[in-house]
Design a protein around this motif. Structure first.
Motif, mmCIF file in Angstrom:
data_model
loop_
_atom_site.group_PDB
_atom_site.id
_atom_site.type_symbol
_atom_site.label_atom_id
_atom_site.label_comp_id
_atom_site.label_asym_id
_atom_site.label_seq_id
_atom_site.Cartn_x
_atom_site.Cartn_y
_atom_site.Cartn_z
ATOM 1 N N TYR A 104 6.199 -12.805 7.347
ATOM 2 C CA TYR A 104 7.598 -12.559 7.007
ATOM 3 C C TYR A 104 7.841 -11.177 6.413
ATOM 4 N N GLU A 105 6.862 -10.642 5.694
ATOM 5 C CA GLU A 105 7.093 -9.398 4.968
ATOM 6 C C GLU A 105 5.881 -8.479 5.088
ATOM 7 N N PRO A 106 6.109 -7.169 4.989
ATOM 8 C CA PRO A 106 5.024 -6.200 5.211
ATOM 9 C C PRO A 106 4.083 -6.087 4.011
ATOM 10 N N TRP A 107 2.910 -5.513 4.261
ATOM 11 C CA TRP A 107 1.978 -5.207 3.170
ATOM 12 C C TRP A 107 2.666 -4.291 2.157
ATOM 13 N N SER A 108 2.353 -4.474 0.889
ATOM 14 C CA SER A 108 2.987 -3.712 -0.184
ATOM 15 C C SER A 108 2.456 -2.280 -0.243
ATOM 16 N N ARG A 109 3.354 -1.360 -0.527
ATOM 17 C CA ARG A 109 2.933 0.041 -0.733
ATOM 18 C C ARG A 109 2.091 0.173 -1.998
ATOM 19 N N LEU A 111 -0.248 -1.717 -2.774
ATOM 20 C CA LEU A 111 -1.610 -2.119 -2.434
ATOM 21 C C LEU A 111 -2.324 -1.036 -1.635
ATOM 22 N N THR A 112 -1.623 -0.481 -0.636
ATOM 23 C CA THR A 112 -2.301 0.453 0.277
ATOM 24 C C THR A 112 -1.711 1.867 0.264
ATOM 25 N N GLY A 113 -0.657 2.108 -0.517
ATOM 26 C CA GLY A 113 -0.073 3.446 -0.587
ATOM 27 C C GLY A 113 1.135 3.638 0.310
ATOM 28 N N ARG A 114 1.264 2.804 1.330
ATOM 29 C CA ARG A 114 2.410 2.913 2.236
ATOM 30 C C ARG A 114 2.771 1.517 2.725
ATOM 31 N N GLN A 115 4.046 1.189 2.632
ATOM 32 C CA GLN A 115 4.471 -0.151 3.011
ATOM 33 C C GLN A 115 4.170 -0.424 4.486
ATOM 34 N N GLY A 116 3.603 -1.597 4.745
ATOM 35 C CA GLY A 116 3.292 -2.002 6.115
ATOM 36 C C GLY A 116 1.896 -1.650 6.570
ATOM 37 N N VAL A 117 1.198 -0.797 5.817
ATOM 38 C CA VAL A 117 -0.175 -0.417 6.178
ATOM 39 C C VAL A 117 -1.134 -1.470 5.634
ATOM 40 N N PRO A 118 -1.976 -2.056 6.480
ATOM 41 C CA PRO A 118 -2.880 -3.117 6.027
ATOM 42 C C PRO A 118 -4.084 -2.560 5.262
ATOM 43 N N PRO A 119 -4.833 -3.415 4.578
ATOM 44 C CA PRO A 119 -6.074 -2.984 3.928
ATOM 45 C C PRO A 119 -7.092 -2.500 4.955
ATOM 46 N N ASP A 120 -8.103 -1.778 4.479
ATOM 47 C CA ASP A 120 -9.083 -1.193 5.402
ATOM 48 C C ASP A 120 -9.926 -2.251 6.100
ATOM 49 N N GLU A 121 -10.133 -3.410 5.459
ATOM 50 C CA GLU A 121 -10.850 -4.507 6.110
ATOM 51 C C GLU A 121 -9.826 -5.427 6.769
ATOM 52 N N SER A 122 -9.944 -5.599 8.064
ATOM 53 C CA SER A 122 -8.908 -6.304 8.817
ATOM 54 C C SER A 122 -8.714 -7.748 8.382
ATOM 55 N N ASP A 123 -9.744 -8.365 7.827
ATOM 56 C CA ASP A 123 -9.638 -9.775 7.448
ATOM 57 C C ASP A 123 -9.483 -9.969 5.937
ATOM 58 N N GLY A 157 11.290 3.983 1.826
ATOM 59 C CA GLY A 157 10.268 4.007 2.863
ATOM 60 C C GLY A 157 9.936 2.643 3.426
ATOM 61 N N PHE A 158 10.950 1.901 3.858
ATOM 62 C CA PHE A 158 10.733 0.545 4.349
ATOM 63 C C PHE A 158 9.987 0.542 5.672
ATOM 64 N N ALA A 159 9.015 -0.359 5.773
ATOM 65 C CA ALA A 159 8.250 -0.498 7.017
ATOM 66 C C ALA A 159 9.155 -1.000 8.132
ATOM 67 N N ALA A 160 8.761 -0.709 9.370
ATOM 68 C CA ALA A 160 9.559 -1.133 10.527
ATOM 69 C C ALA A 160 9.725 -2.646 10.574
ATOM 70 N N SER A 161 8.767 -3.371 10.028
ATOM 71 C CA SER A 161 8.818 -4.834 10.069
ATOM 72 C C SER A 161 9.618 -5.445 8.927
ATOM 73 N N HIS A 162 10.131 -4.628 8.009
ATOM 74 C CA HIS A 162 10.851 -5.163 6.861
ATOM 75 C C HIS A 162 12.147 -5.836 7.307
ATOM 76 N N VAL A 163 12.484 -6.953 6.667
ATOM 77 C CA VAL A 163 13.669 -7.722 7.038
ATOM 78 C C VAL A 163 14.956 -6.923 6.879
ATOM 79 N N LEU A 164 14.940 -5.889 6.060
ATOM 80 C CA LEU A 164 16.121 -5.034 5.882
ATOM 81 C C LEU A 164 16.623 -4.487 7.210
#
Length: 511
Positions: A104-109, A111-123, A157-164
């Motif tokens: 429903y919502e993107p990764w937090s900025r 956590l990773t510095g930029r909203q929507g960017v996942p952690p370095d470990e995919s799982d 800097g909302f991620a493209a996937s953000h509900v906004l």
């Protein structure tokens, strides 16, 4: 002296001696009760001891690898546990984003510095890791969400996937923030979907929300909900002069829906709210507190007393961040005001560590929190201040106020049946080491009366068994075993505790 007189004299003497004996026993018993009461005040067996871990505007995580995040949090949880913390309230959704894997919502900025960017470990899933890490230490994990905030001050800097981007009509801008409009019914449904997703997929102990409902008022700025009031307020019969009532009802509906969402998904998961510390001032409402600050009811449109009276929330943690003697919001006045409300919702007091330690008031605040009948514990703001041992607070908790471990208070309003006693308690020897072991049918997998953790008590052989005493707790574990020293001078008792923190009867053994 005749026989009758002699008999009467002897009987009177016997009665007098008996009265003295009974009086002595009574005084001894009363003294024992007083000592036990004092012990309970200093070291209660049940007490909520929480700490808030904030993520919004925190730079702790954004440059960390997943491995570094795990290492950092393991160390922090160890240190929090060492000073007696038994519940972590971690901010997993600071800006309609996520410190967990969400559809429903993107990764937090944060956590990773930029909203929507996942952690370095995919799982890697930070919340799943934190829940497991907390439970290994027998600490509760409360998922802390901000319901309406979508972008903190100045963020665009909302991620493209953000509900906004998909639902711009749901949002308003106020005082530099991007917020869900509480007056839009679809916003409530979306927030409930987010909560249901968390509760259904993660083994959280509670959903927690703090004081950010309608935003804190900014001088000279009107909250921009004219459009939603026209479509959802006036069309439902609210007059222009009733906009405040409509706003309060919007928040009421969200809390009521969240309660239903959580309980329909997992009935043992609690819903807790940490409101601003003043409900209403006595100058506005004769039932209010003798204070003169911002008000939940009038300024944030949060009718917290209604939620408590209706049983919509499982605990309330008012943020009593002021000092004892504060001119506008005295801590002692407020803790007594909250305690005196006629509702059964447990209270955990929000404590500001920095202000408390600067004022040198930790001792008195802890005394007051343990003296009030409906106060069941404290939550410390912030965890970082505990980790930094600000003003020596961690040392004071570890060696004085949290000297012995404490169980989370039982959730009386949810489920009251005890789990069954453990079976086949025994001592097993492996080389020079020995351990207590016991059997259980199954660990909790959803049925409310199944055990989820165990409490091991230890007593001297000549000592009376009393599992009401915190100082008797030897260990708390989620495993059906516990190492013990090879010392025959001790006797042990073991109980099982369910997800609602109801405790079974004890089973005893002497090695």
């Amino acid at each position: 002296m005749n026989h009758t007189a002699l008999s009467n004299c002897l009987f009177s003497g016997f009665c007098f001696a008996l009265r003295l004996t009974l009086l002595g026993l009574c005084l001894t018993s009363c003294a024992g009760l007083r000592r036990f009461g004092q012990e309970q005040m200093l070291s209660p067996k049940r007490e909520f001891r929480g700490a808030w871990i904030q993520t919004v505007f925190q730079d702790d995580y954004r440059d960390l690898t997943s491995a570094a995040f795990r290492s950092l949090m393991e160390k922090r949880l160890d240190r929090l546990r060492a000073c007696g913390i038994n519940a972590v309230l971690f901010q997993v959704r600071p800006e309609a984003d996520a410190f967990y894997r969400s559809a429903y919502e993107p990764w937090s900025r944060f956590l990773t510095g930029r909203q929507g960017v996942p952690p370095d470990e995919s799982d890697f899933d930070p919340m799943a890791f934190l829940i497991d890490a907390c439970h290994r230490r027998n600490m509760e994990f409360h998922a802390w969400l901000n319901p309406y905030r979508a972008g903190a001050t100045g963020f665009n800097g909302f991620a493209a996937s953000h509900v906004l981007h998909r639902r711009p009509a749901w949002f308003v801008r106020y005082n530099g923030q991007t917020l869900f409009d509480p007056g839009v019914p679809e916003c409530r449904l979306f927030i409930c979907r987010v909560v249901k997703d968390i509760v259904s997929r993660y083994d959280v102990d509670a959903i927690h929300m703090d004081d950010y409902f309608y935003p804190y008022p900014a001088a000279g700025q009107k909250f921009p909900d004219d459009r939603s009031f026209k479509y959802y307020g006036q069309k439902n019969g609210y007059k222009p002069e009733e906009r405040d009532q409509w706003r309060r009802e919007n928040v009421n509906q969200l809390i009521r829906m969240l309660r239903q969402t959580v309980k329909d998904t997992k009935p043992w998961v609690r819903l807790g709210i940490s409101p601003f510390g003043i409900y209403r001032n006595a100058g506005k409402d004769r039932e209010g507190s003798r204070t003169s600050g911002l008000q939940n009811y009038d300024d944030l449109y949060a009718d917290i007393l209604l939620w408590m009276q209706k049983g919509w929330i499982d605990y309330c943690a008012p943020q009593l961040y002021w000092e004892i003697g504060h001119a506008q919001a005295d801590y002692e006045t407020l803790i007594r005001w909250w305690n005196d409300r006629k509702c059964k919702t447990p209270l955990y007091i929000g404590q500001d560590v920095a202000r408390t330690m600067k004022a040198g008031q930790l001792k008195e605040k802890m005394r007051l929190s343990r003296m009030e009948k409906r106060v069941r514990g404290n939550i410390f703001w912030s965890a970082n201040d505990l980790l930094q041992n600000k003003g020596g607070v961690a040392d004071s908790l570890k060696y004085t106020y949290h000297r012995y471990p404490a169980l989370i208070p039982a959730c009386d309003g949810l489920y009251t049946r005890r789990p069954g006693r453990i079976k086949r308690l025994r001592v097993e020897q492996t080389g020079r080491k020995q351990a207590l072991r016991w059997d259980i049918d199954t660990l909790s997998r959803g049925r409310p009366n199944e055990p989820v953790y165990f409490v091991i008590y230890r007593f001297r052989k000549e000592e009376k068994t009393n599992i009401k005493r915190a100082k008797a707790i030897y260990a708390i574990t989620r495993k059906p075993s516990c190492p013990i020293p090879s010392d025959v001078s001790w006797r042990y008792a073991v109980t099982a505790v369910d997800r609602f923190h109801n405790e079974s009867k004890a089973r005893q053994i002497s090695p």
